[in-house]
Design a protein around this motif. Structure first.
Motif, PDB file in Angstrom:
ATOM      1  N   LYS A  69       0.832  -1.201   0.000  1.00 35.40           N
ATOM      2  CA  LYS A  69       0.000   0.000   0.000  1.00 35.40           C
ATOM      3  C   LYS A  69       0.868   1.253   0.000  1.00 35.40           C
ATOM      4  O   LYS A  69       0.621   2.203  -0.756  1.00 35.40           O
ATOM      5  N   LEU A  70       1.896   1.274   0.833  1.00 32.86           N
ATOM      6  CA  LEU A  70       2.795   2.414   0.939  1.00 32.86           C
ATOM      7  C   LEU A  70       3.479   2.702  -0.393  1.00 32.86           C
ATOM      8  O   LEU A  70       3.389   3.811  -0.935  1.00 32.86           O
ATOM      9  N   PHE A  71       4.171   1.707  -0.919  1.00 39.49           N
ATOM     10  CA  PHE A  71       4.985   1.945  -2.113  1.00 39.49           C
ATOM     11  C   PHE A  71       4.130   2.244  -3.336  1.00 39.49           C
ATOM     12  O   PHE A  71       4.447   3.157  -4.120  1.00 39.49           O
ATOM     13  N   ALA A  72       3.054   1.494  -3.505  1.00 38.51           N
ATOM     14  CA  ALA A  72       2.241   1.664  -4.711  1.00 38.51           C
ATOM     15  C   ALA A  72       1.555   3.025  -4.752  1.00 38.51           C
ATOM     16  O   ALA A  72       1.482   3.663  -5.809  1.00 38.51           O
ATOM     17  N   THR A  73       1.043   3.480  -3.626  1.00 38.93           N
ATOM     18  CA  THR A  73       0.344   4.773  -3.639  1.00 38.93           C
ATOM     19  C   THR A  73       1.322   5.929  -3.807  1.00 38.93           C
ATOM     20  O   THR A  73       1.028   6.902  -4.513  1.00 38.93           O
ATOM     21  N   GLU A  74       2.492   5.820  -3.185  1.00 45.30           N
ATOM     22  CA  GLU A  74       3.507   6.864  -3.372  1.00 45.30           C
ATOM     23  C   GLU A  74       4.024   6.855  -4.814  1.00 45.30           C
ATOM     24  O   GLU A  74       4.244   7.913  -5.419  1.00 45.30           O
ATOM     25  N   ALA A  75       4.225   5.670  -5.373  1.00 45.77           N
ATOM     26  CA  ALA A  75       4.683   5.569  -6.762  1.00 45.77           C
ATOM     27  C   ALA A  75       3.655   6.143  -7.724  1.00 45.77           C
ATOM     28  O   ALA A  75       3.996   6.857  -8.680  1.00 45.77           O
ATOM     29  N   ALA A  76       2.382   5.837  -7.483  1.00 52.45           N
ATOM     30  CA  ALA A  76       1.330   6.334  -8.371  1.00 52.45           C
ATOM     31  C   ALA A  76       1.249   7.854  -8.328  1.00 52.45           C
ATOM     32  O   ALA A  76       1.022   8.511  -9.358  1.00 52.45           O
ATOM     33  N   GLN A  77       1.428   8.434  -7.141  1.00 50.82           N
ATOM     34  CA  GLN A  77       1.441   9.896  -7.038  1.00 50.82           C
ATOM     35  C   GLN A  77       2.562  10.470  -7.903  1.00 50.82           C
ATOM     36  O   GLN A  77       2.352  11.454  -8.642  1.00 50.82           O
ATOM     37  N   PHE A  78       3.743   9.874  -7.849  1.00 52.97           N
ATOM     38  CA  PHE A  78       4.871  10.324  -8.669  1.00 52.97           C
ATOM     39  C   PHE A  78       4.562  10.178 -10.155  1.00 52.97           C
ATOM     40  O   PHE A  78       4.820  11.087 -10.955  1.00 52.97           O
ATOM     41  N   VAL A  79       4.025   9.042 -10.546  1.00 51.05           N
ATOM     42  CA  VAL A  79       3.772   8.773 -11.959  1.00 51.05           C
ATOM     43  C   VAL A  79       2.718   9.718 -12.522  1.00 51.05           C
ATOM     44  O   VAL A  79       2.898  10.300 -13.607  1.00 51.05           O
ATOM     45  N   VAL A  80       1.620   9.886 -11.800  1.00 49.86           N
ATOM     46  CA  VAL A  80       0.563  10.771 -12.297  1.00 49.86           C
ATOM     47  C   VAL A  80       1.044  12.214 -12.340  1.00 49.86           C
ATOM     48  O   VAL A  80       0.786  12.940 -13.309  1.00 49.86           O
ATOM     49  N   ASP A  81       1.760  12.645 -11.310  1.00 48.64           N
ATOM     50  CA  ASP A  81       2.287  14.004 -11.306  1.00 48.64           C
ATOM     51  C   ASP A  81       3.264  14.214 -12.463  1.00 48.64           C
ATOM     52  O   ASP A  81       3.241  15.257 -13.139  1.00 48.64           O
ATOM     53  N   SER A  82       4.118  13.240 -12.718  1.00 50.66           N
ATOM     54  CA  SER A  82       5.057  13.331 -13.843  1.00 50.66           C
ATOM     55  C   SER A  82       4.317  13.379 -15.172  1.00 50.66           C
ATOM     56  O   SER A  82       4.706  14.119 -16.093  1.00 50.66           O
ATOM     57  N   ALA A  83       3.263  12.600 -15.287  1.00 56.82           N
ATOM     58  CA  ALA A  83       2.476  12.600 -16.518  1.00 56.82           C
ATOM     59  C   ALA A  83       1.853  13.968 -16.766  1.00 56.82           C
ATOM     60  O   ALA A  83       1.835  14.469 -17.902  1.00 56.82           O
ATOM     61  N   VAL A  84       1.339  14.576 -15.715  1.00 62.84           N
ATOM     62  CA  VAL A  84       0.776  15.919 -15.844  1.00 62.84           C
ATOM     63  C   VAL A  84       1.859  16.888 -16.322  1.00 62.84           C
ATOM     64  O   VAL A  84       1.644  17.701 -17.233  1.00 62.84           O
ATOM     65  N   GLN A  85       3.034  16.806 -15.725  1.00 62.64           N
ATOM     66  CA  GLN A  85       4.126  17.713 -16.090  1.00 62.64           C
ATOM     67  C   GLN A  85       4.516  17.548 -17.554  1.00 62.64           C
ATOM     68  O   GLN A  85       4.752  18.527 -18.266  1.00 62.64           O
ATOM     69  N   LEU A  86       4.597  16.316 -18.034  1.00 62.63           N
ATOM     70  CA  LEU A  86       5.011  16.063 -19.412  1.00 62.63           C
ATOM     71  C   LEU A  86       3.926  16.402 -20.420  1.00 62.63           C
ATOM     72  O   LEU A  86       4.228  16.684 -21.586  1.00 62.63           O
ATOM     73  N   HIS A  87       2.684  16.409 -20.001  1.00 63.83           N
ATOM     74  CA  HIS A  87       1.594  16.813 -20.892  1.00 63.83           C
ATOM     75  C   HIS A  87       1.433  18.322 -20.961  1.00 63.83           C
ATOM     76  O   HIS A  87       0.885  18.845 -21.926  1.00 63.83           O
ATOM     77  N   GLY A  88       1.845  19.004 -19.898  1.00 66.03           N
ATOM     78  CA  GLY A  88       1.702  20.459 -19.892  1.00 66.03           C
ATOM     79  C   GLY A  88       0.293  20.897 -19.540  1.00 66.03           C
ATOM     80  O   GLY A  88      -0.480  20.167 -18.914  1.00 66.03           O
ATOM     81  N   ALA A  89      -0.047  22.099 -19.978  1.00 62.20           N
ATOM     82  CA  ALA A  89      -1.292  22.741 -19.553  1.00 62.20           C
ATOM     83  C   ALA A  89      -2.534  21.944 -19.931  1.00 62.20           C
ATOM     84  O   ALA A  89      -3.549  22.003 -19.228  1.00 62.20           O
ATOM     85  N   ARG A  90      -2.484  21.187 -21.005  1.00 65.56           N
ATOM     86  CA  ARG A  90      -3.672  20.427 -21.436  1.00 65.56           C
ATOM     87  C   ARG A  90      -4.133  19.462 -20.335  1.00 65.56           C
ATOM     88  O   ARG A  90      -5.317  19.173 -20.207  1.00 65.56           O
ATOM     89  N   ALA A  91      -3.175  18.954 -19.535  1.00 68.51           N
ATOM     90  CA  ALA A  91      -3.527  18.002 -18.486  1.00 68.51           C
ATOM     91  C   ALA A  91      -4.217  18.667 -17.305  1.00 68.51           C
ATOM     92  O   ALA A  91      -4.752  17.969 -16.436  1.00 68.51           O
ATOM     93  N   LEU A  92      -4.219  19.980 -17.256  1.00 70.37           N
ATOM     94  CA  LEU A  92      -4.875  20.701 -16.176  1.00 70.37           C
ATOM     95  C   LEU A  92      -6.318  21.047 -16.503  1.00 70.37           C
ATOM     96  O   LEU A  92      -7.039  21.562 -15.640  1.00 70.37           O
TER      97      LEU A  92
END
Length: 385
Positions: free
Chosen positions: A326-349
Protein backbone atom coordinates in the motif's frame (compact mmCIF):
# COMPACT_ATOMS: atom_id res chain seq x y z
CA UNK A 1 10.72 -11.91 -11.48
CA UNK A 2 9.07 -15.09 -12.84
CA UNK A 3 7.76 -16.01 -9.39
CA UNK A 4 5.22 -13.21 -9.72
CA UNK A 5 4.30 -13.68 -13.37
CA UNK A 6 0.59 -13.96 -14.06
CA UNK A 7 -0.88 -16.96 -15.83
CA UNK A 8 -2.08 -16.44 -19.44
CA UNK A 9 -5.69 -16.83 -18.31
CA UNK A 10 -5.20 -14.09 -15.72
CA UNK A 11 -3.67 -11.75 -18.29
CA UNK A 12 -6.57 -12.40 -20.65
CA UNK A 13 -9.08 -11.73 -17.87
CA UNK A 14 -7.37 -8.45 -17.02
CA UNK A 15 -7.63 -7.28 -20.63
CA UNK A 16 -11.29 -8.29 -20.72
CA UNK A 17 -11.92 -6.30 -17.55
CA UNK A 18 -10.18 -3.24 -18.95
CA UNK A 19 -12.26 -3.40 -22.12
CA UNK A 20 -15.41 -3.92 -20.07
CA UNK A 21 -14.56 -0.87 -17.98
CA UNK A 22 -14.00 1.31 -21.02
CA UNK A 23 -16.95 0.15 -23.11
CA UNK A 24 -19.66 -0.86 -20.63
CA UNK A 25 -18.96 0.85 -17.33
CA UNK A 26 -17.48 4.22 -18.26
CA UNK A 27 -20.67 5.36 -20.06
CA UNK A 28 -22.64 4.63 -16.87
CA UNK A 29 -20.04 6.44 -14.78
CA UNK A 30 -20.24 9.52 -16.98
CA UNK A 31 -23.98 9.75 -16.35
CA UNK A 32 -23.50 9.89 -12.59
CA UNK A 33 -22.91 12.97 -10.49
CA UNK A 34 -19.55 13.66 -8.88
CA UNK A 35 -19.53 12.46 -5.29
CA UNK A 36 -22.91 10.79 -5.56
CA UNK A 37 -23.72 7.10 -5.36
CA UNK A 38 -24.18 5.75 -8.89
CA UNK A 39 -26.64 2.91 -8.36
CA UNK A 40 -26.86 1.94 -12.07
CA UNK A 41 -23.08 1.51 -12.06
CA UNK A 42 -23.18 -0.67 -8.92
CA UNK A 43 -26.02 -2.69 -10.44
CA UNK A 44 -23.96 -3.23 -13.60
CA UNK A 45 -21.09 -4.56 -11.52
CA UNK A 46 -23.55 -7.05 -10.08
CA UNK A 47 -25.05 -8.00 -13.44
CA UNK A 48 -21.59 -8.61 -14.89
CA UNK A 49 -20.73 -10.96 -12.03
CA UNK A 50 -17.90 -8.83 -10.69
CA UNK A 51 -19.40 -8.37 -7.23
CA UNK A 52 -20.00 -12.11 -6.97
CA UNK A 53 -16.36 -12.74 -7.82
CA UNK A 54 -15.29 -10.04 -5.37
CA UNK A 55 -16.72 -12.06 -2.47
CA UNK A 56 -15.80 -15.54 -3.68
CA UNK A 57 -12.16 -15.14 -4.71
CA UNK A 58 -8.94 -14.21 -2.99
CA UNK A 59 -6.81 -11.13 -2.53
CA UNK A 60 -4.92 -11.53 -5.81
CA UNK A 61 -8.14 -11.64 -7.83
CA UNK A 62 -9.30 -8.55 -5.96
CA UNK A 63 -6.09 -6.76 -6.91
CA UNK A 64 -6.36 -7.79 -10.55
CA UNK A 65 -9.94 -6.52 -10.69
CA UNK A 66 -9.11 -3.19 -9.08
CA UNK A 67 -6.04 -2.58 -11.23
CA UNK A 68 -7.78 -3.51 -14.48
CA UNK A 69 -10.93 -1.52 -13.78
CA UNK A 70 -8.89 1.50 -12.69
CA UNK A 71 -7.11 1.60 -16.04
CA UNK A 72 -10.42 1.89 -17.84
CA UNK A 73 -12.83 3.55 -15.39
CA UNK A 74 -11.82 4.67 -11.92
CA UNK A 75 -15.43 5.23 -10.90
CA UNK A 76 -16.25 1.56 -11.59
CA UNK A 77 -13.19 0.49 -9.63
CA UNK A 78 -14.19 2.61 -6.67
CA UNK A 79 -17.80 1.43 -6.72
CA UNK A 80 -16.56 -2.17 -6.62
CA UNK A 81 -14.07 -1.46 -3.83
CA UNK A 82 -16.47 0.48 -1.60
CA UNK A 83 -19.08 -2.24 -1.95
CA UNK A 84 -16.48 -4.81 -0.98
CA UNK A 85 -15.12 -2.82 1.93
CA UNK A 86 -18.57 -2.23 3.42
CA UNK A 87 -19.82 -5.79 3.07
CA UNK A 88 -16.63 -7.83 3.59
CA UNK A 89 -17.00 -7.86 7.39
CA UNK A 90 -20.50 -9.34 7.01
CA UNK A 91 -19.37 -11.84 4.39
CA UNK A 92 -16.39 -12.95 6.47
CA UNK A 93 -17.55 -12.60 10.09
CA UNK A 94 -21.31 -12.14 9.98
CA UNK A 95 -23.93 -14.61 11.15
CA UNK A 96 -25.74 -16.94 8.78
CA UNK A 97 -28.84 -14.78 9.19
CA UNK A 98 -26.96 -11.58 8.37
CA UNK A 99 -25.39 -13.08 5.28
CA UNK A 100 -28.66 -14.59 4.09
CA UNK A 101 -30.50 -11.28 4.45
CA UNK A 102 -27.94 -8.87 3.00
CA UNK A 103 -25.33 -10.58 0.84
CA UNK A 104 -27.52 -11.69 -2.11
CA UNK A 105 -28.52 -8.07 -2.69
CA UNK A 106 -24.93 -6.88 -2.26
CA UNK A 107 -23.65 -9.38 -4.81
CA UNK A 108 -26.38 -8.43 -7.25
CA UNK A 109 -25.63 -4.72 -6.88
CA UNK A 110 -29.12 -3.96 -5.54
CA UNK A 111 -28.02 -3.34 -1.95
CA UNK A 112 -25.19 -0.91 -1.19
CA UNK A 113 -22.89 -1.25 1.84
CA UNK A 114 -20.71 1.21 3.75
CA UNK A 115 -17.71 0.75 6.07
CA UNK A 116 -18.05 3.03 9.11
CA UNK A 117 -14.81 3.05 11.07
CA UNK A 118 -13.27 6.55 10.96
CA UNK A 119 -14.37 9.41 13.20
CA UNK A 120 -13.48 13.11 13.44
CA UNK A 121 -11.08 12.26 16.27
CA UNK A 122 -10.09 8.74 15.21
CA UNK A 123 -8.81 8.44 11.68
CA UNK A 124 -5.38 6.84 11.51
CA UNK A 125 -5.66 5.75 15.16
CA UNK A 126 -8.65 3.49 14.67
CA UNK A 127 -8.37 2.02 18.16
CA UNK A 128 -9.17 5.47 19.60
CA UNK A 129 -12.70 5.58 18.23
CA UNK A 130 -15.33 7.03 20.56
CA UNK A 131 -18.73 6.19 19.04
CA UNK A 132 -20.43 4.98 22.21
CA UNK A 133 -22.50 1.81 22.45
CA UNK A 134 -24.35 2.20 25.75
CA UNK A 135 -26.07 -0.95 27.07
CA UNK A 136 -29.82 -0.76 27.42
CA UNK A 137 -31.58 -1.89 30.61
CA UNK A 138 -31.61 -5.65 30.69
CA UNK A 139 -28.23 -5.88 28.99
CA UNK A 140 -25.60 -8.30 30.21
CA UNK A 141 -22.95 -6.32 32.09
CA UNK A 142 -20.82 -9.40 32.43
CA UNK A 143 -17.43 -10.33 31.09
CA UNK A 144 -16.73 -8.87 27.70
CA UNK A 145 -13.16 -9.15 26.42
CA UNK A 146 -12.39 -5.81 28.02
CA UNK A 147 -14.39 -6.51 31.17
CA UNK A 148 -17.25 -4.31 29.99
CA UNK A 149 -20.66 -4.68 28.46
CA UNK A 150 -20.24 -8.26 27.31
CA UNK A 151 -22.97 -9.74 25.11
CA UNK A 152 -25.43 -6.88 25.50
CA UNK A 153 -28.46 -9.15 25.72
CA UNK A 154 -30.75 -6.14 26.02
CA UNK A 155 -29.10 -4.30 23.18
CA UNK A 156 -27.18 -1.04 22.93
CA UNK A 157 -27.79 2.57 21.91
CA UNK A 158 -25.22 4.09 19.55
CA UNK A 159 -24.42 7.76 20.06
CA UNK A 160 -21.76 9.80 18.28
CA UNK A 161 -20.44 10.55 14.82
CA UNK A 162 -18.60 8.85 12.01
CA UNK A 163 -16.74 10.74 9.28
CA UNK A 164 -15.25 10.01 5.84
CA UNK A 165 -17.50 6.98 5.49
CA UNK A 166 -17.70 5.10 2.20
CA UNK A 167 -21.04 5.36 0.37
CA UNK A 168 -22.47 7.60 3.12
CA UNK A 169 -25.15 8.82 3.32
CA UNK A 170 -26.51 6.70 0.44
CA UNK A 171 -25.79 3.11 1.54
CA UNK A 172 -28.53 0.67 2.54
CA UNK A 173 -26.54 -0.60 5.54
CA UNK A 174 -23.27 0.10 7.29
CA UNK A 175 -20.76 -2.01 9.15
CA UNK A 176 -20.32 0.26 12.17
CA UNK A 177 -17.53 0.00 14.72
CA UNK A 178 -18.47 1.28 18.19
CA UNK A 179 -16.97 1.29 21.66
CA UNK A 180 -18.70 -1.20 23.94
CA UNK A 181 -16.05 -1.17 26.68
CA UNK A 182 -14.73 2.28 27.66
CA UNK A 183 -11.02 2.55 28.30
CA UNK A 184 -10.17 -0.80 26.71
CA UNK A 185 -8.59 0.51 23.51
CA UNK A 186 -8.71 -1.95 20.64
CA UNK A 187 -10.11 -4.65 22.94
CA UNK A 188 -13.35 -2.76 23.62
CA UNK A 189 -14.75 -2.31 20.12
CA UNK A 190 -17.71 -4.14 18.61
CA UNK A 191 -18.78 -4.29 14.96
CA UNK A 192 -22.49 -3.87 14.21
CA UNK A 193 -24.55 -4.26 11.05
CA UNK A 194 -26.75 -1.15 11.04
CA UNK A 195 -29.46 -0.73 8.37
CA UNK A 196 -29.62 2.84 7.09
CA UNK A 197 -33.29 3.22 8.04
CA UNK A 198 -32.73 2.71 11.77
CA UNK A 199 -34.34 5.56 13.75
CA UNK A 200 -31.78 8.09 14.90
CA UNK A 201 -29.31 7.48 12.05
CA UNK A 202 -28.73 10.41 9.70
CA UNK A 203 -26.02 11.29 7.24
CA UNK A 204 -24.57 14.11 5.17
CA UNK A 205 -22.54 13.94 1.97
CA UNK A 206 -19.05 15.49 1.90
CA UNK A 207 -17.64 17.35 -1.12
CA UNK A 208 -14.24 15.68 -1.49
CA UNK A 209 -11.33 16.20 -3.89
CA UNK A 210 -11.84 12.67 -5.20
CA UNK A 211 -15.28 12.23 -6.79
CA UNK A 212 -16.38 9.38 -4.51
CA UNK A 213 -19.54 9.02 -2.39
CA UNK A 214 -18.14 9.88 1.05
CA UNK A 215 -20.01 11.35 3.99
CA UNK A 216 -20.64 11.67 7.69
CA UNK A 217 -23.04 9.66 9.86
CA UNK A 218 -24.69 10.88 13.07
CA UNK A 219 -26.01 8.38 15.62
CA UNK A 220 -28.62 9.72 18.02
CA UNK A 221 -29.42 6.76 20.25
CA UNK A 222 -29.57 4.27 17.36
CA UNK A 223 -30.69 0.93 18.78
CA UNK A 224 -28.79 -2.26 17.96
CA UNK A 225 -29.16 -5.74 19.41
CA UNK A 226 -27.12 -8.92 19.70
CA UNK A 227 -28.55 -9.94 16.31
CA UNK A 228 -26.73 -6.96 14.76
CA UNK A 229 -23.29 -7.86 16.12
CA UNK A 230 -20.77 -8.81 13.43
CA UNK A 231 -18.32 -11.27 14.95
CA UNK A 232 -18.39 -11.06 18.76
CA UNK A 233 -18.78 -8.25 21.30
CA UNK A 234 -15.52 -6.44 22.01
CA UNK A 235 -13.86 -8.25 19.07
CA UNK A 236 -14.73 -5.71 16.41
CA UNK A 237 -11.22 -4.33 16.01
CA UNK A 238 -10.11 -7.73 14.76
CA UNK A 239 -12.96 -7.65 12.21
CA UNK A 240 -11.83 -4.21 11.03
CA UNK A 241 -8.16 -5.17 10.75
CA UNK A 242 -8.95 -8.42 8.94
CA UNK A 243 -10.89 -6.40 6.38
CA UNK A 244 -8.17 -3.77 6.02
CA UNK A 245 -5.39 -6.37 5.68
CA UNK A 246 -7.33 -7.82 2.75
CA UNK A 247 -8.04 -4.48 1.10
CA UNK A 248 -4.74 -2.65 1.70
CA UNK A 249 -2.83 -4.43 -1.10
CA UNK A 250 -5.80 -3.79 -3.39
CA UNK A 251 -5.59 -0.05 -2.66
CA UNK A 252 -2.10 -0.43 -4.06
CA UNK A 253 -3.61 -2.21 -7.07
CA UNK A 254 -5.99 0.71 -7.62
CA UNK A 255 -2.97 3.02 -7.53
CA UNK A 256 -1.07 0.80 -9.99
CA UNK A 257 -4.02 0.88 -12.37
CA UNK A 258 -4.06 4.68 -12.31
CA UNK A 259 -0.28 4.82 -12.71
CA UNK A 260 -0.47 2.52 -15.72
CA UNK A 261 -3.22 4.63 -17.29
CA UNK A 262 -1.08 7.75 -16.78
CA UNK A 263 1.98 5.97 -18.19
CA UNK A 264 0.04 4.76 -21.26
CA UNK A 265 -1.17 8.29 -21.93
CA UNK A 266 2.35 9.68 -21.50
CA UNK A 267 3.92 7.18 -23.88
CA UNK A 268 1.41 8.11 -26.58
CA UNK A 269 1.78 11.84 -25.94
CA UNK A 270 5.57 11.95 -25.86
CA UNK A 271 5.85 9.80 -28.99
CA UNK A 272 3.46 11.98 -30.97
CA UNK A 273 4.11 15.48 -29.62
CA UNK A 274 6.75 17.49 -31.50
CA UNK A 275 8.91 20.06 -29.73
CA UNK A 276 12.36 21.53 -30.36
CA UNK A 277 12.59 19.88 -33.76
CA UNK A 278 11.55 16.34 -32.85
CA UNK A 279 9.27 14.15 -30.74
CA UNK A 280 9.35 14.72 -27.01
CA UNK A 281 10.54 11.17 -26.43
CA UNK A 282 13.89 12.04 -28.04
CA UNK A 283 14.68 14.51 -25.26
CA UNK A 284 16.75 12.70 -22.67
CA UNK A 285 15.08 14.51 -19.77
CA UNK A 286 11.72 13.25 -21.02
CA UNK A 287 12.74 9.67 -21.83
CA UNK A 288 14.51 9.26 -18.50
CA UNK A 289 11.46 10.52 -16.61
CA UNK A 290 9.23 8.08 -18.52
CA UNK A 291 11.66 5.25 -17.76
CA UNK A 292 11.46 6.11 -14.06
CA UNK A 293 7.65 6.20 -14.25
CA UNK A 294 7.59 2.74 -15.85
CA UNK A 295 10.05 1.28 -13.34
CA UNK A 296 8.15 2.53 -10.29
CA UNK A 297 4.87 1.29 -11.74
CA UNK A 298 6.24 -2.20 -12.32
CA UNK A 299 7.91 -2.34 -8.91
CA UNK A 300 4.64 -1.33 -7.28
CA UNK A 301 2.76 -3.97 -9.26
CA UNK A 302 5.11 -6.72 -8.10
CA UNK A 303 4.87 -5.66 -4.45
CA UNK A 304 1.07 -5.65 -4.68
CA UNK A 305 0.90 -9.07 -6.31
CA UNK A 306 3.36 -10.51 -3.79
CA UNK A 307 1.38 -9.16 -0.83
CA UNK A 308 -1.90 -10.45 -2.24
CA UNK A 309 -0.44 -13.89 -2.96
CA UNK A 310 0.98 -14.03 0.58
CA UNK A 311 -2.44 -13.17 1.98
CA UNK A 312 -4.08 -15.92 -0.09
CA UNK A 313 -1.51 -18.45 1.14
CA UNK A 314 -2.04 -17.32 4.75
CA UNK A 315 1.67 -16.70 5.14
CA UNK A 316 3.13 -15.00 8.21
CA UNK A 317 3.97 -11.32 7.89
CA UNK A 318 0.83 -10.30 6.02
CA UNK A 319 0.46 -6.98 7.90
CA UNK A 320 4.00 -6.01 6.86
CA UNK A 321 3.67 -7.05 3.22
CA UNK A 322 0.24 -5.42 2.92
CA UNK A 323 1.56 -2.19 4.41
CA UNK A 324 4.60 -2.22 2.13
CA UNK A 325 2.43 -2.75 -0.95
CA UNK A 326 0.00 0.00 0.00
CA UNK A 327 2.79 2.41 0.94
CA UNK A 328 4.99 1.95 -2.11
CA UNK A 329 2.24 1.66 -4.71
CA UNK A 330 0.34 4.77 -3.64
CA UNK A 331 3.51 6.86 -3.37
CA UNK A 332 4.68 5.57 -6.76
CA UNK A 333 1.33 6.33 -8.37
CA UNK A 334 1.44 9.90 -7.04
CA UNK A 335 4.87 10.32 -8.67
CA UNK A 336 3.77 8.77 -11.96
CA UNK A 337 0.56 10.77 -12.30
CA UNK A 338 2.29 14.00 -11.31
CA UNK A 339 5.06 13.33 -13.84
CA UNK A 340 2.48 12.60 -16.52
CA UNK A 341 0.78 15.92 -15.84
CA UNK A 342 4.13 17.71 -16.09
CA UNK A 343 5.01 16.06 -19.41
CA UNK A 344 1.59 16.81 -20.89
CA UNK A 345 1.70 20.46 -19.89
CA UNK A 346 -1.29 22.74 -19.55
CA UNK A 347 -3.67 20.43 -21.44
CA UNK A 348 -3.53 18.00 -18.49
CA UNK A 349 -4.88 20.70 -16.18
CA UNK A 350 -8.10 21.09 -18.12
CA UNK A 351 -11.21 19.87 -16.34
CA UNK A 352 -12.24 16.58 -17.94
CA UNK A 353 -8.79 15.56 -19.13
CA UNK A 354 -7.82 12.02 -18.12
CA UNK A 355 -4.81 13.22 -16.15
CA UNK A 356 -6.75 15.95 -14.38
CA UNK A 357 -9.13 13.23 -13.27
CA UNK A 358 -6.33 10.88 -12.21
CA UNK A 359 -4.55 13.68 -10.35
CA UNK A 360 -7.61 14.22 -8.16
CA UNK A 361 -8.18 10.49 -7.71
CA UNK A 362 -4.64 9.45 -6.84
CA UNK A 363 -4.05 11.82 -3.94
CA UNK A 364 -6.55 10.20 -1.58
CA UNK A 365 -4.95 6.75 -1.85
CA UNK A 366 -2.03 7.93 0.31
CA UNK A 367 -4.46 8.70 3.14
CA UNK A 368 -7.40 6.32 3.32
CA UNK A 369 -7.24 2.79 4.78
CA UNK A 370 -4.15 3.87 6.67
CA UNK A 371 -2.08 6.91 5.68
CA UNK A 372 1.47 6.55 4.38
CA UNK A 373 2.82 7.40 7.83
CA UNK A 374 0.71 4.66 9.41
CA UNK A 375 2.01 2.11 6.91
CA UNK A 376 5.59 3.02 7.84
CA UNK A 377 4.70 2.58 11.51
CA UNK A 378 3.23 -0.87 10.82
CA UNK A 379 6.28 -1.92 8.81
CA UNK A 380 8.71 -0.73 11.48
CA UNK A 381 6.74 -2.47 14.22
CA UNK A 382 6.77 -5.74 12.30
CA UNK A 383 10.51 -5.42 11.58
CA UNK A 384 11.34 -4.99 15.28
CA UNK A 385 8.90 -7.62 16.54
Amino acid sequence: MPGFALEPAQLTWCEELRTLAEERLRPLAEKGGSGELNRPLVAALGELGLLERLFTSGALDLCLMRESLARGCTEAETALALQGLGAAPVARAGTDEQRARWMPGVRAGRVVAGFALSEPGAGSDAAALALAAEPEPGGDAGSGAGGGTGSGAGGWRLSGEKCWISNAPYADFYTVFARTTPGAGARGITAFLVPADRPGLTGTALDMLSPHPIGTLAFDGVRVTAADVVGAPDKGFRVAMDTLNLFRPSVGAFAVGMAQAALDATLAHTAGRTAFGGPLKDLQSVSHRVAEMATRTEAARLLVYAAAAAYDRNEPGVPKSSAMAKLFATEAAQFVVDSAVQLHGARALQRGHLLEHLYREVRATRIYEGATEVQRTIIAKELYA
